[in-house]
Write a protein that holds these residues in place. Sequence first.
Motif, PDB file in Angstrom:
ATOM      1  N   PHE A   1       4.691  90.866  39.558  1.00 55.44           N
ATOM      2  CA  PHE A   1       5.703  90.356  38.824  1.00 55.44           C
ATOM      3  C   PHE A   1       5.602  90.561  37.250  1.00 55.44           C
ATOM      4  CE2 PHE A   1       1.940  87.567  39.586  1.00 55.44           C
ATOM      5  CZ  PHE A   1       1.675  87.049  38.117  1.00 55.44           C
ATOM      6  N   MET A   2       6.337  90.122  36.202  1.00 60.22           N
ATOM      7  CA  MET A   2       6.441  90.580  34.970  1.00 60.22           C
ATOM      8  C   MET A   2       5.774  89.401  34.110  1.00 60.22           C
ATOM      9  SD  MET A   2       7.739  93.648  34.299  1.00 60.22           S
ATOM     10  CE  MET A   2       8.011  93.524  32.822  1.00 60.22           C
ATOM     11  N   ILE A   3       5.147  89.456  33.009  1.00 58.31           N
ATOM     12  CA  ILE A   3       4.586  88.659  32.154  1.00 58.31           C
ATOM     13  C   ILE A   3       5.283  88.864  31.095  1.00 58.31           C
ATOM     14  CG2 ILE A   3       2.753  87.497  31.168  1.00 58.31           C
ATOM     15  CD1 ILE A   3       1.116  88.228  33.699  1.00 58.31           C
ATOM     16  N   VAL A   4       5.821  87.934  30.439  1.00 52.90           N
ATOM     17  CA  VAL A   4       6.450  88.175  28.981  1.00 52.90           C
ATOM     18  C   VAL A   4       5.770  87.252  27.982  1.00 52.90           C
ATOM     19  CG1 VAL A   4       8.786  88.036  27.507  1.00 52.90           C
ATOM     20  CG2 VAL A   4       8.545  88.787  30.169  1.00 52.90           C
ATOM     21  N   LEU A   5       4.902  87.905  27.018  1.00 51.59           N
ATOM     22  CA  LEU A   5       4.359  87.002  25.872  1.00 51.59           C
ATOM     23  C   LEU A   5       5.017  87.199  24.651  1.00 51.59           C
ATOM     24  CD1 LEU A   5       0.692  88.449  26.621  1.00 51.59           C
ATOM     25  CD2 LEU A   5       1.783  86.460  27.657  1.00 51.59           C
ATOM     26  N   THR A   6       5.803  86.277  24.346  1.00 48.36           N
ATOM     27  CA  THR A   6       6.752  86.221  23.229  1.00 48.36           C
ATOM     28  C   THR A   6       5.893  85.371  22.086  1.00 48.36           C
ATOM     29  OG1 THR A   6       8.831  85.530  22.569  1.00 48.36           O
ATOM     30  CG2 THR A   6       8.010  84.419  24.299  1.00 48.36           C
ATOM     31  N   GLU A   7       6.211  85.411  21.017  1.00 43.13           N
ATOM     32  CA  GLU A   7       5.675  84.844  19.787  1.00 43.13           C
ATOM     33  C   GLU A   7       6.591  83.519  19.564  1.00 43.13           C
ATOM     34  OE1 GLU A   7       3.495  87.432  16.966  1.00 43.13           O
ATOM     35  OE2 GLU A   7       5.541  88.574  17.281  1.00 43.13           O
ATOM     36  N   GLU A   8       7.833  83.821  20.251  1.00 42.41           N
ATOM     37  CA  GLU A   8       8.896  82.537  19.953  1.00 42.41           C
ATOM     38  C   GLU A   8       8.193  81.385  20.583  1.00 42.41           C
ATOM     39  OE1 GLU A   8      11.859  82.742  18.372  1.00 42.41           O
ATOM     40  OE2 GLU A   8      11.562  85.062  18.238  1.00 42.41           O
ATOM     41  N   SER A   9       8.573  80.132  19.728  1.00 47.29           N
ATOM     42  CA  SER A   9       8.466  78.971  20.178  1.00 47.29           C
ATOM     43  C   SER A   9       9.569  77.979  19.984  1.00 47.29           C
ATOM     44  CB  SER A   9       7.393  78.481  19.345  1.00 47.29           C
ATOM     45  OG  SER A   9       5.989  79.142  19.245  1.00 47.29           O
ATOM     46  N   PRO A  10      10.659  78.111  20.886  1.00 45.13           N
ATOM     47  CA  PRO A  10      11.632  77.243  20.861  1.00 45.13           C
ATOM     48  C   PRO A  10      11.337  75.737  21.314  1.00 45.13           C
ATOM     49  CG  PRO A  10      11.662  78.523  22.914  1.00 45.13           C
ATOM     50  CD  PRO A  10      10.569  79.234  22.223  1.00 45.13           C
ATOM     51  N   PRO A  11      12.094  74.902  20.561  1.00 44.99           N
ATOM     52  CA  PRO A  11      11.820  73.408  21.017  1.00 44.99           C
ATOM     53  C   PRO A  11      12.525  73.157  22.350  1.00 44.99           C
ATOM     54  CG  PRO A  11      13.302  73.688  19.444  1.00 44.99           C
ATOM     55  CD  PRO A  11      12.978  74.932  19.585  1.00 44.99           C
ATOM     56  N   PRO A  12      11.583  72.198  22.927  1.00 40.51           N
ATOM     57  CA  PRO A  12      12.363  71.617  24.064  1.00 40.51           C
ATOM     58  C   PRO A  12      13.654  70.816  24.102  1.00 40.51           C
ATOM     59  CG  PRO A  12      10.352  70.508  23.853  1.00 40.51           C
ATOM     60  CD  PRO A  12      10.270  71.378  22.851  1.00 40.51           C
ATOM     61  N   PHE A  13      14.473  70.713  24.811  1.00 40.10           N
ATOM     62  CA  PHE A  13      14.672  70.880  25.967  1.00 40.10           C
ATOM     63  C   PHE A  13      15.533  72.398  26.196  1.00 40.10           C
ATOM     64  CE2 PHE A  13      12.935  66.789  27.139  1.00 40.10           C
ATOM     65  CZ  PHE A  13      11.965  67.294  27.843  1.00 40.10           C
ATOM     66  N   SER A  14      16.651  71.958  25.288  1.00 41.13           N
ATOM     67  CA  SER A  14      17.785  73.139  25.426  1.00 41.13           C
ATOM     68  C   SER A  14      17.429  74.517  24.877  1.00 41.13           C
ATOM     69  CB  SER A  14      18.940  72.572  24.599  1.00 41.13           C
ATOM     70  OG  SER A  14      19.362  71.276  25.310  1.00 41.13           O
ATOM     71  N   GLU A  15      16.773  74.438  23.824  1.00 33.97           N
ATOM     72  CA  GLU A  15      16.608  75.758  23.237  1.00 33.97           C
ATOM     73  C   GLU A  15      15.406  76.718  24.081  1.00 33.97           C
ATOM     74  OE1 GLU A  15      16.455  73.055  21.710  1.00 33.97           O
ATOM     75  OE2 GLU A  15      17.771  73.284  19.846  1.00 33.97           O
ATOM     76  N   LYS A  16      14.550  75.929  24.759  1.00 30.22           N
ATOM     77  CA  LYS A  16      13.541  76.676  25.613  1.00 30.22           C
ATOM     78  C   LYS A  16      14.293  77.103  26.793  1.00 30.22           C
ATOM     79  CE  LYS A  16       9.337  75.169  28.274  1.00 30.22           C
ATOM     80  NZ  LYS A  16       8.378  74.127  28.399  1.00 30.22           N
ATOM     81  N   ALA A  17      14.897  76.182  27.358  1.00 38.05           N
ATOM     82  CA  ALA A  17      15.811  76.548  28.717  1.00 38.05           C
ATOM     83  C   ALA A  17      16.531  77.677  28.449  1.00 38.05           C
ATOM     84  CB  ALA A  17      16.407  75.445  29.325  1.00 38.05           C
ATOM     85  N   SER A  18      17.373  77.767  27.373  1.00 39.84           N
ATOM     86  CA  SER A  18      18.234  79.068  27.009  1.00 39.84           C
ATOM     87  C   SER A  18      17.417  80.244  27.299  1.00 39.84           C
ATOM     88  CB  SER A  18      18.920  78.781  25.590  1.00 39.84           C
ATOM     89  OG  SER A  18      19.852  77.456  25.831  1.00 39.84           O
ATOM     90  N   TRP A  19      16.344  80.179  26.405  1.00 42.63           N
ATOM     91  CA  TRP A  19      15.291  81.175  26.230  1.00 42.63           C
ATOM     92  C   TRP A  19      15.041  81.728  27.732  1.00 42.63           C
ATOM     93  CZ3 TRP A  19      11.490  85.032  26.586  1.00 42.63           C
ATOM     94  CH2 TRP A  19      11.553  85.877  25.441  1.00 42.63           C
ATOM     95  N   LEU A  20      14.716  80.820  28.378  1.00 43.46           N
ATOM     96  CA  LEU A  20      14.141  81.207  29.751  1.00 43.46           C
ATOM     97  C   LEU A  20      15.467  81.672  30.799  1.00 43.46           C
ATOM     98  CD1 LEU A  20      12.027  78.214  30.762  1.00 43.46           C
ATOM     99  CD2 LEU A  20      11.346  80.483  30.173  1.00 43.46           C
ATOM    100  N   LEU A  21      16.614  81.142  30.471  1.00 42.31           N
ATOM    101  CA  LEU A  21      17.576  81.763  31.162  1.00 42.31           C
ATOM    102  C   LEU A  21      18.133  83.222  30.776  1.00 42.31           C
ATOM    103  CD1 LEU A  21      20.174  81.254  33.143  1.00 42.31           C
ATOM    104  CD2 LEU A  21      21.507  80.403  31.263  1.00 42.31           C
ATOM    105  N   HIS A  22      17.977  83.739  29.584  1.00 39.78           N
ATOM    106  CA  HIS A  22      18.749  85.030  29.189  1.00 39.78           C
ATOM    107  C   HIS A  22      17.860  85.660  28.093  1.00 39.78           C
ATOM    108  CE1 HIS A  22      20.056  82.906  25.601  1.00 39.78           C
ATOM    109  NE2 HIS A  22      21.015  82.029  26.178  1.00 39.78           N
ATOM    110  N   GLY A  23      16.778  84.948  27.616  1.00 42.95           N
ATOM    111  CA  GLY A  23      15.634  85.602  26.699  1.00 42.95           C
ATOM    112  C   GLY A  23      16.430  85.933  25.388  1.00 42.95           C
ATOM    113  N   ASP A  24      15.913  86.828  24.546  1.00 43.80           N
ATOM    114  CA  ASP A  24      16.542  87.111  23.256  1.00 43.80           C
ATOM    115  C   ASP A  24      17.241  88.486  23.212  1.00 43.80           C
ATOM    116  OD1 ASP A  24      14.446  88.951  23.807  1.00 43.80           O
ATOM    117  OD2 ASP A  24      13.261  88.521  21.866  1.00 43.80           O
ATOM    118  N   GLY A  25      17.550  88.873  24.516  1.00 43.89           N
ATOM    119  CA  GLY A  25      18.305  89.816  24.784  1.00 43.89           C
ATOM    120  C   GLY A  25      17.667  91.240  24.800  1.00 43.89           C
ATOM    121  N   ALA A  26      16.348  91.379  24.840  1.00 41.67           N
ATOM    122  CA  ALA A  26      15.485  92.441  24.875  1.00 41.67           C
ATOM    123  C   ALA A  26      14.208  92.058  25.207  1.00 41.67           C
ATOM    124  CB  ALA A  26      15.517  93.047  23.633  1.00 41.67           C
TER     125      ALA A  26
END
Length: 790
Positions: free
Chosen positions: A437-462
Amino acid sequence: MAEARSAVSELRVPPNLEDGRDSWKIFLKETRKSLIRGYYRKRNALRNGTWPTSTNNLLAVFLIVLVLLLADPAPPSRPLSLRPPPNQQPVTFFARIIWRLADYAPNFIRNAPLWLQACFLSWIVSASFFIVLMKIRQYLLRMLLSYHGWMYAPPKKVPTKIKIWAVCVRLVSGYQPSLFSCQRSLPLLPVPPLKQTLKKLLASLKPLHTEEELKKLKEQALEFEMNLGSKLQKLLVLKSWWAPNYVSDWWEKYVYLHARSPLANNSNFYGCDHSHWQPTSLPRARAATVAHLFLVFRRMIDREELRPLSLRSTIPLCMAQYERIFSTIRRPGEDEDELVHFDSSESRHVVVYSRGLYYRVDVYDSRNQLLSPTAFEQQFDWINEHSLKHKDSVCMEWRQMPALTALPRPDWAKIQKQHFSSGLNLETLQTIEKAAFMIVLTEESPPPFSEKASWLLHGDGASLWFDKCFNLVVFGNGQCGVNAEHTMADAPIIGHMWEYAMTKEVTDRLYTEKGHCIPPQRPFQQAKCNQPIWLLWEVSVDIQKSVSQAYDFSIKNNADMHLIVKEHSAWGKGIMKGFGVSPDAFIQLALQLAYFRDSGSRQKFALTYEASMTRLFLNGRTETVRSCTSETAAFVRSMSDDNIPREEKIKLFRKAASVHQELYRQAMTGQGIDRHLFALYVCCRGMGYKSKFLEEVLSQPWTLSTSQQPHQQLSQIPDCNLEPFRDKVSPGGGFGPVSDDGYGVSYMLPSDHSIFFHVSSKHSSKLTDSDRFINHIFKSLNDLKTLFEG
């Protein structure tokens, strides 16, 4: 490019592979591993093929027959009658019948010593008895599991008939099965009667169409039933006799692999970790622990140590989807994608994404031991330092390479064929494909719940490699989540793995007081581990252009997604149970009321999709519950009429909830509508026919797509209603809307005290707004509670 050529010096070669000095040792070591793996696979295959009969039965019968033959070693010298003589014991008579079989044995057996003849005859008799017993028990169990009357019985007041049936199931099942043991005994998915499906379909469309439209649909349905539908139904019934599942293979091919839309926001779904509690704030320690737990889960699948799930501790579920949740890739194609799964012997690494750079991390040490969380944390620390040092040595397009997987499938297929078919790019791509599987280590720290879920759904585009079976995403603050590809498995399967890892974090002490991974206890000693390998790309000018365009497309696509995640903490499913209503039916009726209010002056109902499982059958996946019924519509309209008494509204509510529960049971037991219609349509197109009726009913958009998130699939799990565990429940996960003008609603009922809702829609739609709709949901829930409390 110059960046790629200068970076080649960073490529690490694993120890012992630099020359051929230890080639014989490596060859013998790999041969030994292969033989051991082959042994366990053959053993598991034998156990699964003979379940519910144990091979111990074969040995017992062999010994009993052998003792009988050796106790009467003289073969009969005269013909035997069907009845033993009065002076002859039945046991001796039975032994002499078996001895008579020696007359039909080869010459070398008849000329052998008596003890060898006895062994041969004992083996023949015991094997025959074992095969007959095995087949009888398998078919008997399949017949017992084909009965679904238990689903309609209340759990607290089980009728005697159901109790007797459950006892029979357990007696026939025998000993505890392994992961895939029950597969041969599961019933096949039945094909519902065509007349029944069409009748249910028309009933489901009644709240959504005018009388004139319904009249036209009824005429089309009758014409279809009398002519083309009858032919197609016969073909489906014929397929159901020989295929493991008459719909699942077509569903995977035509619904998933033939879909040409981007995976991001359309197919892939996501899951979140703990709602309010966090075991550590160190991201690399969190990644190390969760990755280790995932690989332990994979090992349990490979060894079939994971027990099959069952309903009410009696009825087994199909576990076929567990075979592909690791080491699987969805390869893009111009017309159709391909799902490729790699064996664990080929997939002995994970791929880590950090600051735009990719690394291969072997998950086994030199002794073939799984890396401990501490060893993983050391590997990730090395990757963190290396990526920080070299992140500026590569171009932006290098770091945005995952954006290609967010493109429409034909575009990504053409780019992959043109630029990733040979050389360094092919090697790197194959390493990603074969990863567990893939492991993505990102420096982003989106607040829960909506921003974090959005990142998990589609990421930052890259960042997310959407083709991969799943991406473990770990944020800079130590929180994490998962993004999963939908083709290979449905949400409950990924949810089972996710729940295993999250529960271990709660029940076991896995982190030190400072947040690092706890070192493994003795006598375990980690052997030498290979250093991570930096994976390189050969980025030409054409690739740069393609990646840049893919990134722009991904950003634009993500910007249109409107995802809101909110917790309803005032009360949970405990209140609903207190009203004597199924929590799922309660929420579905609240969603219908919310949508009716959300439509404003249009006062519309929506064609509603609620996912249900069909895993009571072999290779079963999902079925649709059409939650918007005439009974639901009547209740929803009554809530807007002050002249209707409260008691009448409650009566309408209970009737609608009862109908919903009935539809859910029918979907689970193979009597649903939509998979049958879908299979009819595939048959129709495959035979070269066209059906205006099927095209019309199947092209109607699912304006409201809903799903209840699975939870508590583990046999041993803390009670989420207890105070210490309420903040440790997961808010679940979600998905994008199915229709451009619709909503995607996922909900999780983790305890009696809270409900989590994930509501998605598109900003570009003038009809939808996730903030507005989730407020309508909360108001509807409270209105229903007030209705019952008076």
